[in-house]
Enzyme design. Structure first.
Site, PDB file in Angstrom:
ATOM      1  N   HIS A   1       0.837  -1.205   0.000  1.00  0.00           N
ATOM      2  CA  HIS A   1       0.000   0.000   0.000  1.00  0.00           C
ATOM      3  C   HIS A   1       0.876   1.262   0.000  1.00  0.00           C
ATOM      4  O   HIS A   1       0.815   2.089   0.896  1.00  0.00           O
ATOM      5  CB  HIS A   1      -0.866  -0.073   1.258  1.00  0.00           C
ATOM      6  CG  HIS A   1      -1.997   0.898   1.373  1.00  0.00           C
ATOM      7  ND1 HIS A   1      -1.815   2.255   1.328  1.00  0.00           N
ATOM      8  CD2 HIS A   1      -3.318   0.691   1.573  1.00  0.00           C
ATOM      9  CE1 HIS A   1      -2.993   2.836   1.516  1.00  0.00           C
ATOM     10  NE2 HIS A   1      -3.918   1.921   1.643  1.00  0.00           N
TER      11      HIS A   1
ATOM     12  N   GLU B   1      -0.925   1.432  -5.243  1.00  0.00           N
ATOM     13  CA  GLU B   1      -0.697   0.197  -4.489  1.00  0.00           C
ATOM     14  C   GLU B   1      -0.749  -1.012  -5.425  1.00  0.00           C
ATOM     15  O   GLU B   1      -1.545  -1.021  -6.364  1.00  0.00           O
ATOM     16  CB  GLU B   1      -1.789   0.089  -3.412  1.00  0.00           C
ATOM     17  CG  GLU B   1      -2.000   1.386  -2.624  1.00  0.00           C
ATOM     18  CD  GLU B   1      -3.323   1.439  -1.885  1.00  0.00           C
ATOM     19  OE1 GLU B   1      -3.840   2.559  -1.681  1.00  0.00           O
ATOM     20  OE2 GLU B   1      -3.858   0.353  -1.538  1.00  0.00           O
TER      21      GLU B   1
HETATM   22  O1  TA6 Z   1      -6.122   1.572  -0.255  1.00  0.00           O
HETATM   23  C1  TA6 Z   1      -7.090   2.553  -0.172  1.00  0.00           C
HETATM   24  C2  TA6 Z   1      -7.854   2.371   1.132  1.00  0.00           C
HETATM   25  O2  TA6 Z   1      -8.473   1.131   1.160  1.00  0.00           O
HETATM   26  C3  TA6 Z   1      -8.832   3.534   1.324  1.00  0.00           C
HETATM   27  O3  TA6 Z   1     -10.153   3.115   1.230  1.00  0.00           O
HETATM   28  C4  TA6 Z   1      -8.486   4.094   2.698  1.00  0.00           C
HETATM   29  O4  TA6 Z   1      -9.240   3.539   3.687  1.00  0.00           O
HETATM   30  C5  TA6 Z   1      -7.020   3.711   2.804  1.00  0.00           C
HETATM   31  O5  TA6 Z   1      -6.944   2.430   2.251  1.00  0.00           O
HETATM   32  C6  TA6 Z   1      -6.382   3.803   4.158  1.00  0.00           C
HETATM   33  O6  TA6 Z   1      -6.827   2.837   5.016  1.00  0.00           O
HETATM   34  P1  TA6 Z   1      -6.360   2.880   6.564  1.00  0.00           P
HETATM   35  O7  TA6 Z   1      -6.977   1.658   7.191  1.00  0.00           O
HETATM   36  O8  TA6 Z   1      -4.845   2.815   6.560  1.00  0.00           O
HETATM   37  O9  TA6 Z   1      -6.852   4.165   7.132  1.00  0.00           O
END
Ligand code: TA6
Length: 300
Positions: free
Chosen positions: A167, A271
Site C-alpha cells: 500500500h 498500491e
Molecule cells: O487503499 C485505499 C484504502 O483502502 C482507502 O479506502 C483508505 O481507507 C485507505 O486504504 C487507508 O486505510 P487505513 O486503514 O490505513 O486508514
C-alpha cells in the site's frame, strides 16, 4: 550495531550497511544504506518508512502525525496489507500483518553493493482462521527498491484464500499537478461511488478530488509524472493483478487522526496487490510471490 560483510570484491565503502536502531516509539528499526540510497524499515508491520536516493527527495511519503505504537498501523511509507484488504466485519481494516512485529531472518549486503533483508511474520493467533502459511518479505535496496511478499500454503490439504497489497504512499510535489499513466481501459471499483464498476478512460489520471479506486485484472507498469519535483516514478510489478489508487482529499484527511489536514496535497497511494475479484486461492503446498520494483528518474 553496524555490519558490512566483505565478499572480498567491492571496496568496503561501496558495500551496503545495515544498522539496528530504536526508531520512533522505540520500535526496532533497520537503517539500510548503499552507495546510491538509504532506506528505513520497522519490524513493526515490516513497514518501510523511507527510501531515498542521493540527490533526490524521499520517494515515500510519511505523515508527520503517524503513530508508532504496537497494535496500530503506521501512516505512510509502505504498509504490508495481508491476509485481507479493506474492511472485514468485526476485524481491523487491511489485515493484521501491518500491526504485528515481524522477525528479521536474514540480511545480506551483496558484492554489487545492494542490500537485501528477509523478514518473516511469526505465527499469531489471528492466523488460526486460515490454512497454515508462511509469509516472508524480502526487501532489496540499491538504485531502486524491490519488494517481494512470498506466501506459502503450508497446509497438507486446505486451500488458502487471501488478499495482499503493498500500500505504497508516494511523496509528490503537488498532487493536483501529477499525472498517473498506465491504467487506461482498465476496469475499476470506485469506492467513492459505492464500489460501482467503471472503466478508466483517461491516458493520464489527474487528482482533483477524493480518489479511491481498485483497478482489476491489470498487471502493467504504472508511471507517476511529477512536474513539481521533476521526476517520474515507475511502479513495476509481477504476481499482481490489482492496482489501487488513493488520495483522501480534504474531508477524509480531516477525519483521519494520524494524518495532517493538508498532507493530502503531498501524497498519492499507488498500491500493487491482489484484492477483491483478484484475491488469491493457493493450493496446499503452493507459493505466491508478489514483486514490486519502485524506481525513479528525472522527468524529461
Ligand atoms: O487503499 C485505499 C484504502 O483502502 C482507502 O479506502 C483508505 O481507507 C485507505 O486504504 C487507508 O486505510 P487505513 O486503514 O490505513 O486508514
Amino acid at each position: 550495531m553496524t555490519t558490512n560483510a566483505s565478499a572480498g570484491k567491492a571496496t568496503p565503502e561501496a558495500l551496503g550497511r545495515v544498522t539496528f536502531l530504536d526508531g520512533q516509539g522505540e520500535l526496532p528499526m533497520l537503517e539500510i544504506s548503499t552507495a546510491w540510497s538509504t532506506a528505513e524499515i520497522y519490524l513493526h508491520g515490516a513497514h518501510l518508512t523511507q527510501f531515498k536516493k542521493q540527490h533526490e527527495p524521499p520517494l515515500l511519503f510519511m505523515s508527520q502525525c503517524s503513530r508508532f505504537t504496537e497494535g496500530q498501523p503506521i501512516r505512510g511509507g509502505i504498509p504490508v496489507i495481508f491476509p485481507w484488504f479493506g474492511a472485514r466485519e468485526g476485524l481491523a481494516q487491511h489485515g493484521f500483518a501491518r500491526v504485528k512485529a515481524w522477525e528479521l531472518k536474514e540480511f545480506a549486503p551483496a558484492p554489487d553493493g545492494s542490500v537485501s533483508v528477509r523478514l518473516r511474520l511469526p505465527d499469531y493467533p489471528e492466523a488460526a482462521a486460515y490454512a497454515a502459511f508462511t509469509a516472508d518479505y524480502i526487501v532489496t535496496v540499491n538504485q531502486s527498491l524491490t519488494l517481494q511478499l512470498v506466501i506459502t500454503n503450508q497446509s497438507p490439504d486446505a486451500e488458502f484464500i487471501f488478499e495482499n497489497c503493498l500500500h505504497t504512499y508516494f511523496d509528490v510535489g503537488d498532487v493536483t499537478a501529477i499525472s498517473i499513466r498506465g491504467l487506461k481501459g482498465v476496469s475499476y471499483l470506485d469506492k467513492v461511488a459505492g464500489f460501482v464498476e467503471k472503466t478508466e478512460t483517461s491516458d493520464a489520471l489527474r487528482i482533483a478530488s477524493e480518489v479511491d479506486r481498485i483497478y482489476q485484472n491489470t498487471t502493467g507498469t504504472v508511471e507517476i509524472l511529477d512536474p513539481r519535483l521533476g521526476r517520474k516514478i515507475l511502479v513495476e510489478k509481477q504476481g499482481s493483478a490489482s492496482t489501487v489508487v488513493w488520495n483522501p482529499w480534504i474531508a477524509k484527511a480531516r477525519q483521519m487522526p494520524d494524518f495532517g489536514d493538508e498532507e493530502y496535497e503531498r501524497m498519492i497511494c499507488v498500491e500493487s496487490g491482489n484484492v477483491a475479484s483478484n484475491s488469491i486461492s493457493l493450493p496446499p503446498g503452493g507459493t505466491s510471490t508478489l514483486t514490486v520494483k519502485l524506481s525513479s528518474e528525472t522527468l524529461k
